[in-house]
Design an enzyme around this catalytic site. Sequence first.
Site, PDB file in Angstrom:
ATOM      1  N   ARG A 227       0.855  -1.187   0.000  1.00 52.31           N
ATOM      2  CA  ARG A 227       0.000   0.000   0.000  1.00 52.31           C
ATOM      3  C   ARG A 227       0.889   1.234   0.000  1.00 52.31           C
ATOM      4  O   ARG A 227       2.030   1.196   0.484  1.00 52.31           O
ATOM      5  CB  ARG A 227      -0.911   0.040   1.242  1.00 52.31           C
ATOM      6  N   GLU A 254       2.497   8.724  -6.932  1.00 56.34           N
ATOM      7  CA  GLU A 254       2.226  10.062  -6.416  1.00 56.34           C
ATOM      8  C   GLU A 254       3.256  11.002  -7.041  1.00 56.34           C
ATOM      9  O   GLU A 254       4.291  10.547  -7.552  1.00 56.34           O
ATOM     10  CB  GLU A 254       2.255  10.107  -4.886  1.00 56.34           C
ATOM     11  N   HIS A 268      -1.703   0.218  -9.958  1.00 59.28           N
ATOM     12  CA  HIS A 268      -2.456  -0.627  -9.021  1.00 59.28           C
ATOM     13  C   HIS A 268      -2.977  -1.886  -9.713  1.00 59.28           C
ATOM     14  O   HIS A 268      -4.148  -2.256  -9.592  1.00 59.28           O
ATOM     15  CB  HIS A 268      -3.612   0.149  -8.389  1.00 59.28           C
TER      16      HIS A 268
END
Length: 389
Positions: A227, A254, A268
């Site tokens: 995560r 990010e 993801h």
Amino acid sequence: MYDVKTFNAIAQSGLDTFRNDFEINKTDDPDAYLIRSVNLLEADFPQSLKTIVRAGAGVNNIPLDRVTEKGIAVFNTPGSNANAVKELIVALMIATKRNLFAAHRYSDEHTEADVSQRTEKDKTKFNGTELAGKKIAVIGLGHVGSLVANAALGLGMKVIGYDPYLSANAAWRINNKVKRVDTIKKAVKNADFVTIHVPKNEETIGLVSTPEINEMKDGVVLFNYSRIGIVNNKAAVKAIRNQKINHYCTDFGEPIIADNPQITITPHIGGSTLEAESNGAIQGANTVMDYLQNGDTTNCVNLPNMQVAFETAFRITVIHQNVPNMVGQISTQLADRQINIENMANAAKDKVAYTIVDVNDLNQDDAEGLIHHLNSIPEVYRVRLIKHQ
């Protein structure tokens, strides 16, 4: 085993335990949600909702405290996508060590007539190394980590594992050639690869940061397929700049890690294979039915895990606060109605407890009065009465 079509039909049926037969609910009055990544953090939940099952491992898209207070049991499907994540880690280990990304960019940029002669001259720029004999540190040896560790052994690698919360069942899945150590720093020391496979919680946020990275071998390849936030991305970028980390692969992008040729960001997709999605859906559907029909809480994340044989005509389940005298209050309500308890089980998880009471003789009037009075106890979140199918 229920397939997904069966679940879709049954999950809409109201397990209304005061009636002898199933009654089909409206679509806006569900007993269960079977979800993947939909964000429920701000959602309103219908009173009918008894359980939410996440087809996957992470439940950070569910407001656990709020749904627990509504008496909603939350489950995940651990292991359903573990093989998919393992295969992606293996593929990325090969891709990074064989410089496949840079080689592909080179080939895209050189398509002129003499490309074959030029590539023969330039291909040494992309010389890589093999995985055999390399050392990998696996942080977290659960469903995914154990598969990665065993696969790495099969590739001829040296495997070091770290997991302070390793369960007995998980330990059986790990090859005994995996060397286990008692600290992260010991695990990552001199490792060629470091891969993280732990749940996200208060203890694991920032689990791998500058102190841990400093213990790694110069030129290490780092993976975060757990995560976002478990690896400190700011520390990782600094370590790349200082040539400590050669390549960083993660499933969670990010801005701070964007547009860096030494960072590979996948969107993801760790568990996104057709097989994994099917496994998660089927496992999730079975989990829903086990809970609705039996009250089983195996793989529940907000209630204690309980699986009690259901051998009586009726089962009463109570989700309540973990405070003194709750079992006594529940027993008293049954005793006041001369209802004999055939079997009773109770367990707690943090601030929440779950009580199962099995009975044979129960008429509708007693059932309605019992449920009403149990629900009126301030510390009780939800009471269910289940008729044996």
